[in-house]
Structure formats: C-alpha cells, structure tokens
Design a protein around this motif. Sequence first.
Motif, PDB file in Angstrom:
ATOM      1  N   ASN A   1       1.790 -10.251  -3.596  1.00 41.71           N
ATOM      2  CA  ASN A   1       1.333 -10.209  -2.221  1.00 41.71           C
ATOM      3  C   ASN A   1       1.737  -8.892  -1.577  1.00 41.71           C
ATOM      4  N   PRO A   2       0.802  -8.033  -1.188  1.00 39.76           N
ATOM      5  CA  PRO A   2      -0.625  -8.244  -1.378  1.00 39.76           C
ATOM      6  C   PRO A   2      -0.999  -8.242  -2.865  1.00 39.76           C
ATOM      7  N   GLY A   3      -2.091  -8.918  -3.187  1.00 42.05           N
ATOM      8  CA  GLY A   3      -2.534  -8.998  -4.575  1.00 42.05           C
ATOM      9  C   GLY A   3      -3.558 -10.093  -4.731  1.00 42.05           C
ATOM     10  N   LEU A   4      -3.763 -10.507  -5.963  1.00 41.30           N
ATOM     11  CA  LEU A   4      -4.787 -11.513  -6.253  1.00 41.30           C
ATOM     12  C   LEU A   4      -4.178 -12.911  -6.266  1.00 41.30           C
ATOM     13  N   MET A   5      -4.904 -13.859  -5.663  1.00 43.46           N
ATOM     14  CA  MET A   5      -4.443 -15.254  -5.735  1.00 43.46           C
ATOM     15  C   MET A   5      -5.080 -15.936  -6.939  1.00 43.46           C
ATOM     16  N   SER A   6      -6.317 -15.575  -7.246  1.00 40.04           N
ATOM     17  CA  SER A   6      -6.921 -16.091  -8.480  1.00 40.04           C
ATOM     18  C   SER A   6      -7.890 -15.052  -9.017  1.00 40.04           C
ATOM     19  N   PHE A   7      -8.233 -15.213 -10.267  1.00 41.13           N
ATOM     20  CA  PHE A   7      -9.111 -14.240 -10.916  1.00 41.13           C
ATOM     21  C   PHE A   7      -9.937 -14.959 -11.962  1.00 41.13           C
ATOM     22  N   ASP A   8     -11.213 -14.634 -12.000  1.00 41.27           N
ATOM     23  CA  ASP A   8     -12.090 -15.260 -12.974  1.00 41.27           C
ATOM     24  C   ASP A   8     -12.953 -14.164 -13.583  1.00 41.27           C
TER      25      ASP A   8
ATOM     26  N   PRO B   1       0.822  -1.221   0.000  1.00 38.28           N
ATOM     27  CA  PRO B   1       0.000   0.000   0.000  1.00 38.28           C
ATOM     28  C   PRO B   1       0.855   1.270   0.000  1.00 38.28           C
ATOM     29  N   ARG B   2       0.451   2.237  -0.782  1.00 41.48           N
ATOM     30  CA  ARG B   2       1.101   3.551  -0.790  1.00 41.48           C
ATOM     31  C   ARG B   2       0.081   4.569  -1.279  1.00 41.48           C
ATOM     32  N   THR B   3       0.308   5.825  -0.985  1.00 44.06           N
ATOM     33  CA  THR B   3      -0.603   6.847  -1.492  1.00 44.06           C
ATOM     34  C   THR B   3      -0.345   7.020  -2.982  1.00 44.06           C
ATOM     35  N   VAL B   4      -1.369   6.767  -3.787  1.00 40.86           N
ATOM     36  CA  VAL B   4      -1.217   6.908  -5.236  1.00 40.86           C
ATOM     37  C   VAL B   4      -1.517   8.356  -5.609  1.00 40.86           C
ATOM     38  N   THR B   5      -0.561   9.038  -6.208  1.00 38.87           N
ATOM     39  CA  THR B   5      -0.775  10.444  -6.567  1.00 38.87           C
ATOM     40  C   THR B   5      -0.994  10.578  -8.071  1.00 38.87           C
ATOM     41  N   SER B   6      -1.510  11.719  -8.449  1.00 36.11           N
ATOM     42  CA  SER B   6      -1.812  11.944  -9.866  1.00 36.11           C
ATOM     43  C   SER B   6      -0.541  12.085 -10.704  1.00 36.11           C
ATOM     44  N   GLU B   7       0.640  12.123 -10.023  1.00 38.12           N
ATOM     45  CA  GLU B   7       1.916  12.203 -10.742  1.00 38.12           C
ATOM     46  C   GLU B   7       2.316  10.870 -11.360  1.00 38.12           C
ATOM     47  N   GLU B   8       1.691   9.766 -10.891  1.00 35.60           N
ATOM     48  CA  GLU B   8       2.180   8.445 -11.311  1.00 35.60           C
ATOM     49  C   GLU B   8       2.008   8.208 -12.812  1.00 35.60           C
ATOM     50  N   LEU B   9       2.843   7.334 -13.314  1.00 36.40           N
ATOM     51  CA  LEU B   9       2.926   7.040 -14.748  1.00 36.40           C
ATOM     52  C   LEU B   9       1.569   6.783 -15.415  1.00 36.40           C
ATOM     53  N   CYS B  10       0.747   5.937 -14.790  1.00 36.94           N
ATOM     54  CA  CYS B  10      -0.481   5.488 -15.443  1.00 36.94           C
ATOM     55  C   CYS B  10      -1.378   6.663 -15.836  1.00 36.94           C
TER      56      CYS B  10
ATOM     57  N   HIS C   1     -10.327   0.608  -3.893  1.00 38.80           N
ATOM     58  CA  HIS C   1      -9.039  -0.036  -3.647  1.00 38.80           C
ATOM     59  C   HIS C   1      -7.868   0.950  -3.718  1.00 38.80           C
ATOM     60  N   VAL C   2      -7.926   1.804  -4.703  1.00 34.69           N
ATOM     61  CA  VAL C   2      -6.765   2.673  -4.930  1.00 34.69           C
ATOM     62  C   VAL C   2      -6.742   3.822  -3.924  1.00 34.69           C
ATOM     63  N   GLU C   3      -7.887   4.455  -3.734  1.00 27.21           N
ATOM     64  CA  GLU C   3      -7.861   5.635  -2.872  1.00 27.21           C
ATOM     65  C   GLU C   3      -7.997   5.272  -1.396  1.00 27.21           C
ATOM     66  N   GLU C   4      -8.973   4.397  -1.098  1.00 27.26           N
ATOM     67  CA  GLU C   4      -9.212   4.153   0.326  1.00 27.26           C
ATOM     68  C   GLU C   4      -8.276   3.102   0.906  1.00 27.26           C
ATOM     69  N   GLU C   5      -7.954   2.081   0.108  1.00 29.85           N
ATOM     70  CA  GLU C   5      -7.040   1.049   0.617  1.00 29.85           C
ATOM     71  C   GLU C   5      -5.586   1.324   0.232  1.00 29.85           C
ATOM     72  N   ASP C   6      -5.360   2.409  -0.465  1.00 33.61           N
ATOM     73  CA  ASP C   6      -3.995   2.791  -0.868  1.00 33.61           C
ATOM     74  C   ASP C   6      -3.278   1.710  -1.679  1.00 33.61           C
ATOM     75  N   LEU C   7      -4.036   0.940  -2.459  1.00 31.44           N
ATOM     76  CA  LEU C   7      -3.383  -0.108  -3.256  1.00 31.44           C
ATOM     77  C   LEU C   7      -2.979   0.454  -4.626  1.00 31.44           C
ATOM     78  N   PRO C   8      -1.721   0.304  -4.975  1.00 31.50           N
ATOM     79  CA  PRO C   8      -1.294   0.804  -6.296  1.00 31.50           C
ATOM     80  C   PRO C   8      -1.819  -0.103  -7.409  1.00 31.50           C
ATOM     81  N   CYS C   9      -1.813   0.394  -8.606  1.00 26.79           N
ATOM     82  CA  CYS C   9      -2.257  -0.374  -9.773  1.00 26.79           C
ATOM     83  C   CYS C   9      -1.481  -1.689  -9.852  1.00 26.79           C
ATOM     84  N   PHE C  10      -0.199  -1.651  -9.438  1.00 26.03           N
ATOM     85  CA  PHE C  10       0.683  -2.820  -9.550  1.00 26.03           C
ATOM     86  C   PHE C  10       0.144  -4.027  -8.775  1.00 26.03           C
ATOM     87  N   THR C  11      -0.682  -3.777  -7.760  1.00 27.26           N
ATOM     88  CA  THR C  11      -1.215  -4.886  -6.968  1.00 27.26           C
ATOM     89  C   THR C  11      -2.014  -5.849  -7.850  1.00 27.26           C
TER      90      THR C  11
END
Length: 479
Positions: A448-455, A374-383, A419-429
């Motif tokens: 980790n943290p991240g997804l273990m499976s996805f459907d 987790p980190r604060t995602v700012t509008s400066e980030e690449l994405c 996820h991004v703003e309230e849980e501070d999860l970066p896109c990379f998660t």
Amino acid sequence: MSAVSQLLASAPVKARAASMPGWLLPLAVLLCSYDPAHAGAFKATGHGNPVTGVQRLADSPTGSCGQCHTEDSESAANAMALWRENDNHLCYECHRQENISGVFPGQHIYQSSSHENDPAVVWPGPRPPARLGIDEDGKCLNCHDPHGEEDRDGLIPSLLPAREATLCLTCHDGDPASRSIAEELRKPYAHVQRRSFGRHSADEGGDPNRYAYTGGNRHVECSDCHNSHAIFRDSFPPMAPVASKRNARVGRVRVSNGPAGSTPTYEYLLPAGSGSEVLEYEICFKCHSSWTRQPPGESDLAVSFNPNNASHHAVEAVGNNPNIDPNAFVNGLSASSIIFCGDCHGSEDPSLRGPHGSQYPNILRRPYEANSMPRTVTSEELCFLCHSFETYAASMGSSLALEASRFNPPAEPKGHAYHVEEEDLPCFTCHDSHGSPRFGALIVTGRNPGLMSFDMRPSGGTCTQSCHDPRSYTLNYPR
Ligand code: HEC
Ligand code: HEC
Ligand code: HEC
Ligand code: HEC
Ligand code: HEC
Ligand code: HEC
Ligand code: HEC
Ligand code: HEC
Ligand code: HEC
C-alpha cells in the motif's frame, strides 16, 4: 650490537625463529623456552590431542611435541629441531590428502590456489608478529600456528593465529591483499562478522540448528563463502548459476523443488569433492532459506526462487517468460539469461566483486528502496542495470523502447511509463524483487500503495489497486 643480535634481542620468538632458517636450538632449550600458556592451548588443539593428535613416532606419546621436534639425525639440519624443513612439506607429511569431512582439500589443490601462489600472501602482523624473511609467502603458517593460540574467549579454533574475520581482514584491508574487504564491511549495509562467536564448525551439516537464529548469535564468516585453501582466479568470468572459483569447495545447500510456493527438500553438501560444482545461490541458502531457522519476518528465499513459481528472477533457472522483447533489456541480457544473487547484491563499486557490503540498503549494488510510496525513479536505480530505463520509466522514450514492454499498450496511458514516470510509482509498488509463487511478471499484491488483486490473461490483465478502481489493460503483444 650487530644487526643479527639486535634482531634476536628485539624480535619476538616467532619472528626470530622464522627469519633464521639455519638457526638451531637444542631441543631441551627449545621445549623449556616454550611459554606454558601456549602449551596449554596446544593440549586442546587437534594436534595436541592425546588420542587423535599428531602421531609419527610409535615410541613417543600421541599428541606430544616430540612428534614434530626431535633430536634424531633427521632434524639435525633443520631449524627448531624440526624433523622436516620448516615449510609446507612438513605439513603435507600428514596433510597430503583431502580431509573429506573438513575443509582442507589436499596438497595438490592448495598448491595451485591463490593463497599458495600469490607472492603477497605473507602475514603482516602485528599480532601475532609479522613473518619476516624470504620464502614465507604461501606458507600454511601465515594462517595457522601448529601449537594453537588462545585469546580472552579461549582456544581459537582450527589452529588459527587469530579469529575470523580478524585473520582474513589483517591482510584483506588493502595491504598486502590488493582490495580492501575491511572497508566493504565498514559500510552501512554489510554481511557483519561477529568475532566472538567463532567459526561454525564443518561438522554442523546434520544439525538442524546450523546457522540458526537463536537470539543474537546469527552471523557470517568469510569461510562460509570461501575455502581459504581452494581459492582460484577465474580464467573466464563465471557463468551463473555456477559460482566463481573464488568460492570453490565451500559447504552449501542443494534444493529439489516441488510445486509453486512449496518448501523444497534440502541436501547439505560438504565442502569436499570436485564432483559437483558450487552454485552461488546454494551458498546463500545455508542462511537465507528455511533449511536453517531464520529470524522472524525474514523471507524464505528457496521458496521465492522456485522455478515452478508463476514467476521468479532467473537465479536457479531461466525465467518463465521467454517472450520478453530483447529491446527491454540492457547490458547484453535477455529473457534467457541466468543471473547471480551477486548481480544485484554487492558493492556499489562495480570493480569489486562479492556481496560483502554496500552503501545502499539490502547490500544492493545500486540504490533501491523496499518501499512502495511514490518517489522519483532515476536511471541510477538497481533495476536499470538490466532493464531499459527508456522502456519502463520514460514516456518520452523512443517508440522502439516503449513498445518493448507488454504493459506499455499502444493506447494511452502506457502502463509502465505512466505509472513510473507520471505517478512516480517505484517498481516495488507492483513487483517482488525475487519471485512470485502466484502471479506472473513478479507481480506482488498487498502493498500500500500497490495492488490488492491481480488477474493475468494471455491478452491482458486486470488490476485492483489501493489507489483506484479495478482497471483492465491490454497487452502490447501476447504473453
Ligand atoms: C605439528 C608439528 C608441531 C608440533 C606437534 C609442535 N610444534 Fe613447535 N613448531 C612447529 C613448527 C612448524 C614451528 C615453526 C613455527 C614458525 O615458523 O612460526 C615450531 C616452532 C616452535 C618453537 C619456536 C618458537 C615459535 O613459537 O615459533 C618452539 C619453542 C616450539 N615450536 C615448541 C614446541 C612445543 C613445546 C611443542 C609441544 C607443546 C611443540 N612445539 C609442538 C611444529 C610443531
Ligand atoms: C605428524 C603429523 C602432522 C603434522 C606434521 C602436521 N599435522 Fe596438522 N594435524 C595432524 C593430526 C593427526 C590432526 C588431527 C586430526 C583430527 O583431529 O582428526 C591435525 C589437525 C590439524 C588442523 C585442525 C586442528 C584443529 O584443532 O581443528 C590444522 C589446522 C592442521 N592440522 C594444520 C597443520 C599445519 C599448518 C601443519 C604444518 C605446520 C601441520 N598441521 C602439520 C597431524 C599433523
Ligand atoms: C589464508 C589462510 C589459510 C592458509 C594459507 C591455510 N589455511 Fe588451513 N584453514 C584456514 C581456515 C580459516 C580454516 C578454518 C576453516 C573453517 O572452519 O571452515 C582452516 C582449516 C584447516 C584445517 C582444518 C581441518 C580440515 O581439514 O577441515 C586443516 C587441516 C588445514 N586448514 C590445513 C592447512 C594446511 C596444511 C595449509 C597449508 C598447506 C593451510 N591449511 C593453509 C585458513 C588457512
Ligand atoms: C597473510 C595474508 C592473507 C591472509 C591471512 C588471508 N589472505 Fe586472502 N589473499 C591474500 C593475498 C595477497 C591474495 C592475492 C590477491 C590479492 O592481492 O587480493 C589473496 C587472495 C584471496 C582471495 C581471492 C582474491 C582474488 O583477487 O583473486 C580471496 C577470496 C581471499 N583471499 C579470501 C581470504 C579469506 C577468506 C581469508 C581468511 C580465512 C584470507 N583470504 C586470509 C592474502 C591473505
Ligand atoms: C552463514 C550465513 C550466511 C550466508 C552463507 C549468507 N548470508 Fe546473507 N546474511 C546473513 C546474516 C546473518 C545477515 C544479517 C546481517 C545483519 O543484519 O547483521 C545477512 C544479510 C544479508 C543481506 C542484507 C539483508 C538485510 O536485511 O539487510 C543480503 C542482501 C544477503 N545477506 C545476501 C546474501 C547472499 C547473496 C548470499 C550468498 C552469496 C548470502 N547472503 C549468504 C547470513 C548469511
Ligand atoms: C534482480 C535483483 C536481485 C536478485 C537476483 C536477488 N536479489 Fe535479493 N533483493 C533484491 C532487492 C531489490 C531487495 C530489496 C527489496 C526487497 O526486499 O524486495 C532484496 C532483498 C534481499 C534480502 C533482504 C530482504 C529479504 O527478502 O529477506 C535478502 C536476504 C536477499 N535479498 C538475498 C538474496 C539472495 C540470497 C539472492 C539469491 C538467491 C538474491 N537476494 C537475489 C534484489 C535481488
Ligand atoms: C556471503 C558470502 C561471502 C562472504 C561472507 C564473504 N565473501 Fe568474499 N566473495 C564472495 C563472492 C560471491 C565473491 C565474488 C567472486 C567472484 O565473482 O569473483 C567474493 C569475492 C571476494 C574477494 C575478491 C574481490 C575482488 O573484487 O577482487 C575477496 C578478496 C574476498 N571475497 C574476501 C573475503 C573476505 C576476507 C571475507 C571475510 C571478511 C569474505 N570475502 C566474506 C562471497 C562472500
Ligand atoms: C503499476 C504497477 C507496475 C509498476 C509500478 C511497474 N510495473 Fe512492471 N509490470 C506490471 C504489470 C501489470 C506487468 C505484466 C504485464 C503482463 O501481463 O505481461 C509488468 C511487467 C513487467 C516486466 C515483464 C516484461 C514486460 O515488460 O512485459 C518487467 C521486466 C517489468 N514489469 C519491469 C518493471 C520495472 C523495472 C519497473 C520499475 C521501473 C516496473 N516494472 C514498474 C506492473 C507494473
Ligand atoms: C542483474 C540483472 C537484473 C536486474 C538488476 C533486475 N532484473 Fe529483472 N530480469 C532480469 C532478467 C535476465 C529477466 C528475464 C528472465 C527472468 O524472468 O528472470 C528479468 C525479468 C524480470 C521481470 C519479468 C519476469 C516474468 O516472469 O515475467 C520483472 C517483472 C523484473 N525482471 C523486474 C525487475 C525489477 C523490479 C528489478 C529491480 C528491483 C529488476 N528486475 C532487476 C534481470 C535483472
């Protein structure tokens, strides 16, 4: 002392010769004055080779000095007893045509290129000494010594007066060339140039070890991405995936893609020929794909960017998800845009093009960390150079912006914003930066943290996370 004799006394031979077009040396004196170490270098060069070297006069030995310096009537009016005036036309006598197995594209291409035409292309010295005098700009001799040079590592290849990247950076440090690539390369994250390894040779094409990692040898040269004789200004901004004309006529690796996740078949294309355009990613695949032997742990980007993958950033072809809402993009991009590797990788200075160096890790144009903590995602980030910050990272954004992502369903919690703003999860998660063979939407599992499976399903999906139980979501609008 007169100004002229002062110059003669103080300037090294090379500078003197160059600055005195009318100065005639008797041939014998000229050849005797030649420093023997220099002559040793000559023998080992392409020019001095007794079998394949310079050959113009049938009655003189191949690869001898007399092929260029003669005492016949032809040379009477020329400096240094040269049989032609000391300008590029001397070189064109033998190098008029394209060298189809090498990098020299022929007289006509070179004559329209930046290095021939920009008046600032004059060797500034100090080693070898500066070229003084008029009409030096655009000369081959700014980058070549017809006699060859040696340094402590031996003969410098390709008759260059200094090794790459020293050669290029002597000019491309802000003076006489306008932008400083030297400064880019000094940044903490850069395409390092390792002087002592010399050039990769142009005939390495068939060699499976070309550019291979075999210890500490892996490196990059300016000439891996630029052909000094065929650099042009673009009349229009380049359109991905076709590279800028600043990268014309370089060796590259073309891919024919198979099914998702598979290694493509590769074809090495020589620098020569204008028949096929240079695609920017083909240059990068020389070193960042399994065409070469990569260092352990590095990803095979030809696999990542395969357009047959479930998803991929649109580098080789448009993306697989044509319905992404236009409002989810910024800067004029859309689901049908194609982008360059260099749109993400390059200098943090937006006015400087090319993936030479950056203050940010992975040579990125904007900050982004390959870390899912987790980190604060700012509008400066690449994405957010291309994706809307309001859509993906701001729960207080306008509803128009929020609804532009399918993963911001009408019911709370909004997937992205939550996820991004309230849980501070970066896109990379949850997302890979390049491509995902198995999952849509560049989803990646196993972090980790991240997804273990996805459907993924047409109307929604289910994620099993390392941080909570499986959760399902409903899409904001259909896939
Ligand atoms: C491919 C043509 C070519 C061959 C072969 C050649 N030279 Fe030269 N030489 C030149 C050119 C062009 C210059 C002018 C260089 C400049 O302006 O910097 C030159 C300049 C010189 C000079 C003036 C000083 C200097 O270094 O600039 C000397 C001395 C000289 N050559 C000697 C030799 C000797 C000795 C050989 C054989 C070992 C030789 N050259 C072979 C093309 C040639
Ligand atoms: C009289 C003919 C002749 C002239 C004049 C000539 N060259 Fe060459 N050059 C050759 C030949 C022959 C080769 C060797 C080609 C080969 O090995 O396949 C060569 C090779 C080269 C190479 C590659 C050398 C290497 O060691 O890899 C460069 C660079 C080059 N020339 C530049 C120049 C420049 C610059 C000039 C003008 C100053 C010039 N040449 C003038 C005939 C000439
Ligand atoms: C801005 C620097 C620069 C200038 C100007 C320049 N060259 Fe080169 N040249 C290079 C470099 C660098 C290489 C080696 C590239 C490589 O190995 O990929 C090279 C390689 C060559 C070769 C090697 C053999 C081949 O065909 O692949 C030839 C011949 C050559 N140059 C001829 C010329 C001639 C003739 C001119 C002038 C008309 C000229 N060059 C001007 C930088 C320059
Ligand atoms: C003698 C000086 C000199 C040398 C040596 C030289 N360059 Fe240049 N180069 C220039 C100048 C001057 C320009 C014109 C544009 C500018 O001012 O940046 C230029 C333009 C370029 C451009 C296009 C930039 C633009 O703005 O269009 C590229 C790319 C480039 N050079 C690469 C190289 C590479 C690679 C080498 C080494 C193999 C090299 N140069 C060696 C002086 C040099
Ligand atoms: C001739 C080989 C070569 C070519 C061509 C090449 N690279 Fe690289 N690249 C390297 C090497 C070697 C490194 C590692 C540098 C180091 O860590 O010292 C690297 C590092 C990188 C990195 C940083 C990765 C990290 O681990 O820090 C990025 C991003 C990158 N290259 C992108 C590109 C792009 C984009 C292109 C095409 C425009 C490209 N490269 C073309 C050899 C190459
Ligand atoms: C949409 C932006 C984007 C594009 C387009 C892109 N990259 Fe990257 N790349 C990244 C980011 C972000 C990272 C660092 C985070 C990571 O590794 O996922 C990265 C990491 C890398 C790395 C180092 C890690 C690794 O995977 O080896 C290399 C090398 C690299 N990129 C090369 C390339 C090349 C070559 C291309 C084009 C074929 C390219 N990238 C296109 C965003 C991008
Ligand atoms: C990994 C590939 C790569 C390497 C290595 C590389 N370049 Fe570039 N360079 C590029 C690309 C791509 C561009 C952007 C072309 C464009 O879009 O205009 C570029 C642009 C440039 C420009 C124009 C910059 C501007 O904004 O005006 C110069 C000058 C230049 N390169 C010189 C060099 C020199 C000198 C070296 C060696 C020290 C070098 N490059 C090494 C890929 C590379
Ligand atoms: C908690 C995991 C997670 C995080 C963190 C996350 N995403 Fe996503 N993202 C998803 C999922 C799941 C989808 C797929 C929705 C679907 O089924 O189409 C998605 C889809 C997307 C899409 C496809 C278009 C769309 O919106 O429907 C884009 C673009 C996107 N994300 C960008 C981002 C960016 C940029 C960030 C960081 C600011 C980010 N995502 C952070 C899970 C995440
Ligand atoms: C240079 C522009 C650019 C940058 C920077 C960029 N993207 Fe994208 N991205 C696009 C474009 C264009 C698309 C739509 C076409 C496609 O699917 O590639 C896209 C699509 C996506 C998708 C949806 C893919 C699908 O098939 O559903 C995701 C997820 C995504 N980007 C995540 C990211 C993340 C995370 C970052 C930051 C690391 C990022 N992007 C940076 C341009 C960019």
